[in-house]
Design an enzyme around this catalytic site. Structure first.
Site, PDB file in Angstrom:
ATOM      1  N   GLY A  33       0.835  -1.199   0.000  1.00 30.04           N
ATOM      2  CA  GLY A  33       0.000   0.000   0.000  1.00 30.04           C
ATOM      3  C   GLY A  33       0.865   1.243   0.000  1.00 30.04           C
ATOM      4  CB  SER A  34      -0.041   4.756   0.577  1.00 24.61           C
ATOM      5  OG  SER A  34      -0.613   4.577   1.852  1.00 24.61           O
TER       6      SER A  34
ATOM      7  CB  CYS B  33       3.359  -0.225  -6.968  1.00 22.04           C
ATOM      8  SG  CYS B  33       3.559  -1.909  -7.543  1.00 22.04           S
TER       9      CYS B  33
ATOM     10  CD  GLU C  30       6.921  -5.817  -2.025  1.00 24.87           C
ATOM     11  OE1 GLU C  30       7.210  -4.950  -2.867  1.00 24.87           O
ATOM     12  OE2 GLU C  30       7.577  -6.867  -1.888  1.00 24.87           O
TER      13      GLU C  30
ATOM     14  N   GLY D  40       2.391   2.658   5.257  1.00 23.86           N
ATOM     15  CA  GLY D  40       3.493   1.714   5.473  1.00 23.86           C
ATOM     16  C   GLY D  40       4.394   2.148   6.618  1.00 23.86           C
TER      17      GLY D  40
HETATM   18  P1  NAD Z   1      -3.569   2.353   1.051  1.00 24.76           P
HETATM   19  O1  NAD Z   1      -2.284   2.569   1.750  1.00 24.76           O
HETATM   20  O2  NAD Z   1      -4.603   3.401   1.136  1.00 24.76           O
HETATM   21  O3  NAD Z   1      -4.254   0.999   1.577  1.00 24.76           O
HETATM   22  C1  NAD Z   1      -3.605  -0.239   1.520  1.00 24.76           C
HETATM   23  C2  NAD Z   1      -4.181  -1.175   2.575  1.00 24.76           C
HETATM   24  O4  NAD Z   1      -3.890  -0.677   3.872  1.00 24.76           O
HETATM   25  C3  NAD Z   1      -5.707  -1.289   2.520  1.00 24.76           C
HETATM   26  O5  NAD Z   1      -6.084  -2.638   2.705  1.00 24.76           O
HETATM   27  C4  NAD Z   1      -6.149  -0.434   3.681  1.00 24.76           C
HETATM   28  O6  NAD Z   1      -7.417  -0.795   4.180  1.00 24.76           O
HETATM   29  C5  NAD Z   1      -5.065  -0.736   4.684  1.00 24.76           C
HETATM   30  N1  NAD Z   1      -4.925   0.226   5.800  1.00 24.76           N
HETATM   31  C6  NAD Z   1      -5.379   1.502   5.883  1.00 24.76           C
HETATM   32  N2  NAD Z   1      -5.044   2.026   7.090  1.00 24.76           N
HETATM   33  C7  NAD Z   1      -4.336   1.073   7.751  1.00 24.76           C
HETATM   34  C8  NAD Z   1      -3.706   1.007   9.035  1.00 24.76           C
HETATM   35  N3  NAD Z   1      -3.713   2.031   9.881  1.00 24.76           N
HETATM   36  N4  NAD Z   1      -3.086  -0.135   9.380  1.00 24.76           N
HETATM   37  C9  NAD Z   1      -3.049  -1.183   8.533  1.00 24.76           C
HETATM   38  N5  NAD Z   1      -3.628  -1.185   7.320  1.00 24.76           N
HETATM   39  C10 NAD Z   1      -4.261  -0.068   6.924  1.00 24.76           C
HETATM   40  O7  NAD Z   1      -3.173   2.043  -0.475  1.00 24.76           O
HETATM   41  P2  NAD Z   1      -4.113   1.902  -1.739  1.00 24.76           P
HETATM   42  O8  NAD Z   1      -4.637   3.253  -2.115  1.00 24.76           O
HETATM   43  O9  NAD Z   1      -5.062   0.770  -1.554  1.00 24.76           O
HETATM   44  O10 NAD Z   1      -3.045   1.445  -2.839  1.00 24.76           O
HETATM   45  C11 NAD Z   1      -2.216   2.306  -3.564  1.00 24.76           C
HETATM   46  C12 NAD Z   1      -0.830   2.358  -2.974  1.00 24.76           C
HETATM   47  O11 NAD Z   1      -0.284   1.048  -2.863  1.00 24.76           O
HETATM   48  C13 NAD Z   1       0.131   3.126  -3.878  1.00 24.76           C
HETATM   49  O12 NAD Z   1       0.966   3.903  -3.077  1.00 24.76           O
HETATM   50  C14 NAD Z   1       0.913   2.020  -4.563  1.00 24.76           C
HETATM   51  O13 NAD Z   1       2.183   2.392  -5.046  1.00 24.76           O
HETATM   52  C15 NAD Z   1       1.005   1.004  -3.464  1.00 24.76           C
HETATM   53  N6  NAD Z   1       1.266  -0.325  -3.999  1.00 24.76           N
HETATM   54  C16 NAD Z   1       2.531  -0.830  -3.850  1.00 24.76           C
HETATM   55  C17 NAD Z   1       2.840  -2.057  -4.403  1.00 24.76           C
HETATM   56  C18 NAD Z   1       4.230  -2.626  -4.287  1.00 24.76           C
HETATM   57  O14 NAD Z   1       4.385  -3.812  -4.535  1.00 24.76           O
HETATM   58  N7  NAD Z   1       5.235  -1.833  -3.950  1.00 24.76           N
HETATM   59  C19 NAD Z   1       1.851  -2.787  -5.079  1.00 24.76           C
HETATM   60  C20 NAD Z   1       0.571  -2.255  -5.191  1.00 24.76           C
HETATM   61  C21 NAD Z   1       0.293  -1.006  -4.638  1.00 24.76           C
END
Ligand code: NAD
Length: 514
Positions: free
Chosen positions: A245-246, A301, A267, A250
């Site tokens: 995720g973001s 990503c 990631e 992270g």
């Molecule tokens: P996001 O960070 O908003 O959410 C990702 C996950 O985290 C979701 O399941 C969300 O519910 C959960 N989450 C939210 N708050 C949390 C907390 N406090 N504790 C634990 N989990 C929590 O990301 P998104 O908008 O779903 O995805 C886009 C982002 O993900 C972009 O930054 C993208 O680059 C990244 N991404 C990275 C990879 C990689 O392999 N590097 C792959 C796919 C996406």
């Protein structure tokens, strides 16, 4: 608004209903949290309702998973691989429907929806082979009649927290490898895509049931990230958190899991660049930049966000790229002739326009100004045309990951090291590429003074990595690695063993203790 054709057939093929409990302990489905609508960005239509999980539901899962782990960890690894092989086959059977649901719920093109399911199948195949190759090293002891070796044991419960843009593949990358490692997995998918997660869990449950295995080897909880995510990251019973995720979230996860000295695979966000030198095949480069920038509507990503082009070919390259941009077909992603579908939701669209304002304020020039597409073919308010901006350098907005189809074109006039330094001059370090037919340029790009990213390609774009080797990035991308190579080691604990068959006490380093 035209309803999505085939929706009913897709839901039926995946055992989904108009209302779906969003929590599974492997045996029963429930969900005592808030009920939400899963909405398709294709046309704003409600696909189905999901009863999300609550903290109480979470508490129901963990003891069952601990019991399941006690069984699963003792199943020989190649036999665990056999279960993953069956999962791969179950996914082959459902590839068409699951790929379509990915497209309906997330909005990526149908080719990419099917491609994502194919990636799940591929990782299952890889994991089956890996299940017979969980190698530990051995070495010679300094003590006579002693033997030393390393072995790898299962960890326990793995929490998989995934992003919306790869609603099914991220789960499979983690699950397949964690399973052969002997772990059990709890999945918390992104809130925008709960139905694909429910479908996947149902597919795997049927495999576990057929084999008479404890079903809590794999569990699912849908719901709010902040609420459930915090529970998972704080819980010492969860041995590894694999988070995709973001970067912003992270960092929070890293802190929370780090506080309890738990393990993480992170990631996170990327800000990926392609360098195009004067020695490049320009058509090849432009095609790869186009796919990298607008594939998945700029929501990968590994999306290409910057292209850094040598001064002498800059104008020619820019013209060529703009011609390619003019040919991009945008519309319903289920229609195979459309290369780009909608963004995931209206927030994503707004984020794009906020970034565009910042680009203009900071001195960037728009070569392709994005437009909101309106009318019957674009109902749902999530369709935009892709943006192309010319900027002089890594402006503050360029250093951020705007998760949308916004590409920055940057001109360089120095040598190869100068352009590598521009490429490296952002906080993220996921994917990078150089287009050149000059061996010296490409070797420098791949050397210790070259790209600082986890992925560095030559004449291959930044997006669309294969699963055979490790996937992940450096710096603010988090340092985690998934998929192939030795990424499996992150899902296991290492143990060093020394065995004395001499019948005497012989201390290391020659220490006498008589
Ligand atoms: P996001 O960070 O908003 O959410 C990702 C996950 O985290 C979701 O399941 C969300 O519910 C959960 N989450 C939210 N708050 C949390 C907390 N406090 N504790 C634990 N989990 C929590 O990301 P998104 O908008 O779903 O995805 C886009 C982002 O993900 C972009 O930054 C993208 O680059 C990244 N991404 C990275 C990879 C990689 O392999 N590097 C792959 C796919 C996406």
């Amino acid at each position: 608004m035209k309803p999505i054709e085939e929706l009913d057939a897709v839901l039926k093929a995946l055992n989904l209903n108009s209302e779906n409990p969003g929590v599974s302990d492997g045996e029963s489905w429930f969900g005592t949290g808030k009920t939400i609508d899963s909405i398709s960005p294709i046309n704003g239509q409600v696909i189905a309702k999901v009863m999300q999980g609550s903290p109480e539901d979470y508490e129901r899962l963990i003891p069952k998973m601990e019991e399941a782990f006690c069984v699963w960890r003792s199943v020989p690894a190649p036999k665990r691989g056999e279960i993953v092989r069956q999962l791969g086959h179950a996914l082959r059977d459902k590839k068409d429907a699951l790929g379509k649901l990915v497209t309906i719920e997330m909005g990526k093109s149908i080719q990419e929806g099917w491609g994502e399911v194919q990636e799940m199948i591929d990782i299952c195949d890889l994991a089956v082979g890996q299940s017979r190759m969980l190698y530990g090293v051995q070495t010679h002891s300094e003590r006579p009649n002693h033997r030393m070796y390393e072995q790898w044991h299962p960890l326990g419960i793995v929490g998989i927290i995934s992003a919306f843009n790869f609603p099914v593949a991220v789960w499979a990358w983690n699950l397949a490898i964690a399973l052969i490692a002997g772990d059990v997995c709890l999945w918390k998918p992104a809130s925008a895509v709960p139905l694909t997660a429910i479908a996947c869990q149902k597919i795997f449950e049927s495999v576990l049931k057929m084999n008479g295995l404890p079903s809590a080897i794999s569990t699912l909880i849908t719901g709010k990230g902040s609420e459930l995510g915090d529970l998972l990251t704080e819980d010492p019973r969860v041995k590894l958190i694999s988070y995709t995720g973001s970067t912003h979230i992270g960092k929070r996860i890293s802190e929370r899991v780090g506080k309890r000295l738990g393990k993480t695979i992170l990631e996170l966000g990327g800000n990926n660049a392609i360098i195009v030198t004067a020695k490049a095949d320009l058509k090849l480069a432009a095609k790869n930049v186009l796919f990298g920038a607008i594939g998945t509507a700029g929501q990968r990503c590994t999306t290409t966000r910057r292209v850094i082009v040598e001064d002498s070919i800059y104008d020619e390259f820019s013209d060529l790229l703009q011609k390619y941009y003019d040919k991009v077909t945008i519309g319903n992603p289920i229609n195979e002739s459309n290369l780009m579908g909608p963004l995931v939701d209206s927030t994503a669209v707004n984020n794009l326009f906020t970034a565009i304002e910042a680009v203009e304020k900071q001195g960037g020039r728009l070569l392709k100004k994005p437009e909101r597409l309106e009318g019957d073919a674009y109902s749902g308010d999530c369709y935009v045309t892709p943006a192309l901006a010319e900027v002089d350098d890594n402006l503050p907005i360029v250093c951020e990951e705007t998760f949308a189809p916004l590409l920055y074109l940057i001109r360089y006039s120095g040598g190869i090291q100068e352009v590598i330094d521009i490429q490296n001059g952002v906080p993220q370090g996921l994917s990078s590429a150089i287009f050149t037919n000059d061996l010296r340029e490409s070797e420098q790009f791949l050397s210790a003074t070259g790209s600082d990213c986890g992925i560095a390609n030559v004449n291959v774009g930044t997006s669309g990595a294969e699963i055979g080797l490790a996937f992940g990035g450096e710096k603010e991308t988090g340092g985690g690695r998934e998929s192939g190579s030795d990424a499996w080691k992150a899902y296991m604990r290492r143990q060093t063993n020394t065995i004395n068959w001499s019948g005497e006490t012989i201390l290391a380093q020659g220490i006498e203790f008589d």
